[in-house]
Design an enzyme around this catalytic site. Structure first.
Site, PDB file in Angstrom:
ATOM      1  N   SER A  20       0.689  -1.315  -0.123  1.00 19.24           N
ATOM      2  CA  SER A  20       0.123  -0.262   0.056  1.00 19.24           C
ATOM      3  C   SER A  20       0.790   1.213   0.023  1.00 19.24           C
ATOM      4  CB  SER A  20      -1.078   0.175   1.132  1.00 19.24           C
ATOM      5  OG  SER A  20      -0.157  -0.218   2.302  1.00 19.24           O
ATOM      6  N   ASN A 107      -1.445  -2.889  13.180  1.00 17.98           N
ATOM      7  CA  ASN A 107      -2.987  -2.572  13.520  1.00 17.98           C
ATOM      8  C   ASN A 107      -3.358  -1.511  14.202  1.00 17.98           C
ATOM      9  OD1 ASN A 107      -2.705  -5.180  12.165  1.00 17.98           O
ATOM     10  ND2 ASN A 107      -3.782  -6.295  13.630  1.00 17.98           N
ATOM     11  N   THR A 152     -40.083  26.872  -7.343  1.00 15.00           N
ATOM     12  CA  THR A 152     -40.297  25.476  -6.952  1.00 15.00           C
ATOM     13  C   THR A 152     -40.616  24.625  -8.018  1.00 15.00           C
ATOM     14  OG1 THR A 152     -42.403  25.639  -6.488  1.00 15.00           O
ATOM     15  CG2 THR A 152     -41.025  26.383  -4.653  1.00 15.00           C
ATOM     16  N   HIS A 153     -40.140  23.417  -8.080  1.00 14.74           N
ATOM     17  CA  HIS A 153     -40.184  22.548  -9.330  1.00 14.74           C
ATOM     18  C   HIS A 153     -39.785  23.389 -10.561  1.00 14.74           C
ATOM     19  CE1 HIS A 153     -43.353  20.244  -7.076  1.00 14.74           C
ATOM     20  NE2 HIS A 153     -43.801  21.511  -6.652  1.00 14.74           N
ATOM     21  N   SER A 274     -15.113  26.509 -26.254  1.00 14.87           N
ATOM     22  CA  SER A 274     -15.439  25.149 -27.082  1.00 14.87           C
ATOM     23  C   SER A 274     -14.216  24.883 -27.815  1.00 14.87           C
ATOM     24  CB  SER A 274     -16.593  25.227 -27.655  1.00 14.87           C
ATOM     25  OG  SER A 274     -16.891  24.346 -28.869  1.00 14.87           O
ATOM     26  N   LYS A 280     -18.928  29.569 -27.682  1.00 15.82           N
ATOM     27  CA  LYS A 280     -18.985  29.172 -26.503  1.00 15.82           C
ATOM     28  C   LYS A 280     -18.610  29.656 -25.167  1.00 15.82           C
ATOM     29  CE  LYS A 280     -21.791  26.295 -25.740  1.00 15.82           C
ATOM     30  NZ  LYS A 280     -21.806  24.750 -25.727  1.00 15.82           N
ATOM     31  N   ASN A 282     -18.447  28.130 -21.586  1.00 14.33           N
ATOM     32  CA  ASN A 282     -19.189  26.936 -20.719  1.00 14.33           C
ATOM     33  C   ASN A 282     -18.849  27.003 -19.044  1.00 14.33           C
ATOM     34  OD1 ASN A 282     -20.215  26.019 -23.106  1.00 14.33           O
ATOM     35  ND2 ASN A 282     -18.155  24.848 -23.364  1.00 14.33           N
ATOM     36  N   GLU A 287     -20.135  22.774 -13.436  1.00 17.63           N
ATOM     37  CA  GLU A 287     -20.459  21.531 -13.971  1.00 17.63           C
ATOM     38  C   GLU A 287     -19.474  20.460 -13.180  1.00 17.63           C
ATOM     39  OE1 GLU A 287     -21.466  21.340 -18.398  1.00 17.63           O
ATOM     40  OE2 GLU A 287     -20.123  22.750 -18.074  1.00 17.63           O
ATOM     41  N   TYR A 314      -8.741  -6.560  13.251  1.00 16.42           N
ATOM     42  CA  TYR A 314      -8.278  -6.297  11.774  1.00 16.42           C
ATOM     43  C   TYR A 314      -8.403  -7.341  10.919  1.00 16.42           C
ATOM     44  CZ  TYR A 314      -5.218  -4.432   8.425  1.00 16.42           C
ATOM     45  OH  TYR A 314      -4.489  -3.996   7.271  1.00 16.42           O
ATOM     46  N   GLN A 319      -7.252  -2.390   4.498  1.00 17.01           N
ATOM     47  CA  GLN A 319      -6.152  -1.189   3.886  1.00 17.01           C
ATOM     48  C   GLN A 319      -7.263  -0.609   2.746  1.00 17.01           C
ATOM     49  OE1 GLN A 319      -2.074  -2.577   3.268  1.00 17.01           O
ATOM     50  NE2 GLN A 319      -2.805  -2.983   1.018  1.00 17.01           N
ATOM     51  N   LYS A 322      -8.074   3.400   2.472  1.00 20.40           N
ATOM     52  CA  LYS A 322      -7.287   4.568   2.429  1.00 20.40           C
ATOM     53  C   LYS A 322      -7.388   5.525   1.050  1.00 20.40           C
ATOM     54  CE  LYS A 322      -4.189   2.980   5.494  1.00 20.40           C
ATOM     55  NZ  LYS A 322      -4.783   1.736   5.431  1.00 20.40           N
TER      56      LYS A 322
HETATM   57  N1  ARG Z   1      -0.978  -1.346   5.273  1.00 21.01           N
HETATM   58  C1  ARG Z   1      -1.959  -1.926   6.430  1.00 21.01           C
HETATM   59  C2  ARG Z   1      -3.208  -1.189   6.446  1.00 21.01           C
HETATM   60  O1  ARG Z   1      -3.515  -0.032   5.728  1.00 21.01           O
HETATM   61  C3  ARG Z   1      -1.294  -2.044   7.872  1.00 21.01           C
HETATM   62  C4  ARG Z   1      -1.898  -2.764   8.736  1.00 21.01           C
HETATM   63  C5  ARG Z   1      -1.293  -4.238   8.170  1.00 21.01           C
HETATM   64  N2  ARG Z   1      -1.345  -4.913   9.395  1.00 21.01           N
HETATM   65  C6  ARG Z   1      -1.578  -6.279   9.210  1.00 21.01           C
HETATM   66  N3  ARG Z   1      -1.779  -7.259  10.003  1.00 21.01           N
HETATM   67  N4  ARG Z   1      -0.910  -6.757   7.940  1.00 21.01           N
HETATM   68  O2  ARG Z   1      -4.251  -1.668   6.721  1.00 21.01           O
END
Ligand code: ARG
Length: 453
Positions: A20, A107, A152-153, A274, A280, A282, A287, A314, A319, A322
């Site tokens: 990650s 965790n 309204t509407h 445009s 144009k 825009n 939007e 956990y 993960q 994020k």
């Molecule tokens: N990169 C992991 C996450 O975002 C961190 C926690 C990983 N924990 C584990 N027991 N593998 O959740």
């Protein structure tokens, strides 16, 4: 990191899926803050010496500096931000780095980092919301005497003042601001010390940690602590809802800026042309305000779908929290200042707004007139409707009917019925708290200003 019980390294493609770091590097500041506090807590409980603590802190500060200066070099083996920081710390300070993670798990670490990140994001977003709110208030004050049709509407309903329409968005944003504050209350609970699932066995001082990191409270259950992503879901809901508000504002402004309405003119700085049609102009900014709500709703949906059906504690699925979080933060960071710029710079075309008012919009005032002469409202409503029908059948404005015409509809009508046909009067009459009378709107603005302080 966890190689002891394995006899070979993981498959390359799985390593990519599992890693990650390519997105969670953004937690570096929170991660390093957490680790510095943790090093201090380890020294307080005698797990490491003060000299070791200081070595760790200096090393962590250097790692942070590398991130700040974009000189941090990641390795393909950096699974996530937590392992990357620890790996680099080891390179910088040697074996003492191996003591930092004592009693801690990724965790409780990742849950802590993400909460710190959300708390920072809320502070930034709230100041962007405040900025947009003050632009709305200033624009409303500067255009307090401009009349426009209220719809309204999407049908002409009653005359209102422009500022009253614009201020309606202030209150949506006020609720958004409050929602983010509520979200911060529940984000400000520290999971650190929960370990992987069962808690810390080394006597770590959680109260000290919470104080160091600025958390208001500590989690009361280590299983819930590593499991809980409600604060992200709440954040994403607040983000999705402000997205919906900005989308509705976008929709209003997109059609108000069309040639058919002509109520407002976007500043050139916030419009685009445009590639084919030279004439144009825009309203792309608004939007996109409308369109971005789609992905904000998507971010919330993503997280809720990930959480649904997960066993407690956990799970690696977590993960996946994020990217939607970062996406929502980035989307609002980009959008809010642009919307503020659009409102600040748009031209308000008082004449076009005025020209769009027509006398049937005063039919309610006509009914109110009869009510003041003692007629029950239901009957007055019908009589005023008959007057509208008569004017329509003759192809004239309601105000062009004669007093005699009115008298045939209802004997309560007198010559003073003509006083009704004044849009300014209609608006000024609605002087109730929250009404569209300029006097009431000025009070509304004063209240709005007080709330922002
Ligand atoms: N990169 C992991 C996450 O975002 C961190 C926690 C990983 N924990 C584990 N027991 N593998 O959740």
């Amino acid at each position: 990191m966890w190689g002891g019980r394995f006899s070979k390294s993981i498959d390359d493609k799985f390593a990519y899926l599992n890693a990650s770091f390519r997105f969670d590097w953004r937690l570096y500041d929170a991660d390093i803050r957490g680790s510095i506090a943790y090093a201090k807590a380890l020294a307080r409980s005698g797990i490491i010496t003060e000299a070791e603590r200081d070595a760790l802190i200096v090393g962590l500060q250097r790692v942070k500096q590398e991130f700040d200066l974009h000189t941090f070099e990641s390795k393909s083996t950096d699974e996530d931000i937590h392992t990357a920081v620890e790996r680099r710390l080891g390179e910088l300070v040697g074996t003492v780095a191996g003591k930092l993670h004592t009693g801690r798990s990724r965790n409780d670490q990742v849950a802590t980092d993400t909460r710190l990140f959300v708390l920072d994001a809320i502070r930034n977003l709230q100041s962007a919301i405040r900025n947009l709110q003050s632009v709305i208030v200033e624009k409303s004050e500067a255009h307090i005497d401009i009349l426009m049709p209220g719809y309204t509407h999407v049908q002409r309903a009653q005359p209102i003042i422009f500022s009253h329409w614009l201020m309606s968005y202030f209150w949506m944003l006020q609720r958004d601001h409050e929602r983010f504050s509520n979200c911060a209350t529940r984000a400000s609970i520290m999971p650190l010390g929960a370990g992987a699932i069962a808690g810390n066995a080394l006597g770590i001082d959680r109260e000290f940690l919470a104080h160091e990191l600025g958390f208001a409270r500590m989690s009361q259950n280590s299983i819930d602590a590593v499991s809980d992503r409600d604060f992200i879901a709440e954040f994403l809901f607040a983000a999705a809802l402000i997205g919906v508000h900005l989308s509705r504002l976008g929709e209003d402004l997109v059609y108000y800026s069309s040639a058919e309405f002509g109520f407002i003119t976007m500043d050139d700085a916030y419009a685009t042309g445009s590639s084919l049609m030279p004439q144009k102009k825009n309203p792309d900014a608004m939007e996109l305000a409308r369109g971005k709500s789609g992905r904000l709703i998507g971010d919330l949906t993503t997280l809720l779908t990930v959480l649904k059906g997960l066993p407690s504690s956990y799970d690696k699925d977590l993960q996946e929290d994020k990217e939607p979080l970062f996406d929502a933060v980035d989307t609002l960071d980009a959008l809010l200042p642009v919307v503020a710029g659009v409102i600040r710079t748009m031209r308000v075309n008082a004449d076009s707004m005025r020209a769009a008012l027509d006398t049937p919009m005063l039919a309610t005032d006509l009914a109110d007139y009869l009510v003041r002469k003692g007629m029950p409202f239901r009957e007055a409503h019908r009589k005023a409707g008959e007057a509208v029908k008569l004017a329509e059948s003759r192809g004239v404005a309601l105000s062009e009917l004669s007093t005699e015409d009115f008298k045939i509809i209802a004997t309560e009508f007198d010559a003073d019925v003509n006083d009704i046909f004044d849009f300014n009067k209609s608006v000024a009459a609605r002087d109730v708290l929250g009404g569209t009378a300029p006097h009431a709107v000025k009070e509304q603005i004063a209240e709005a200003r007080a709330l922002m302080e």
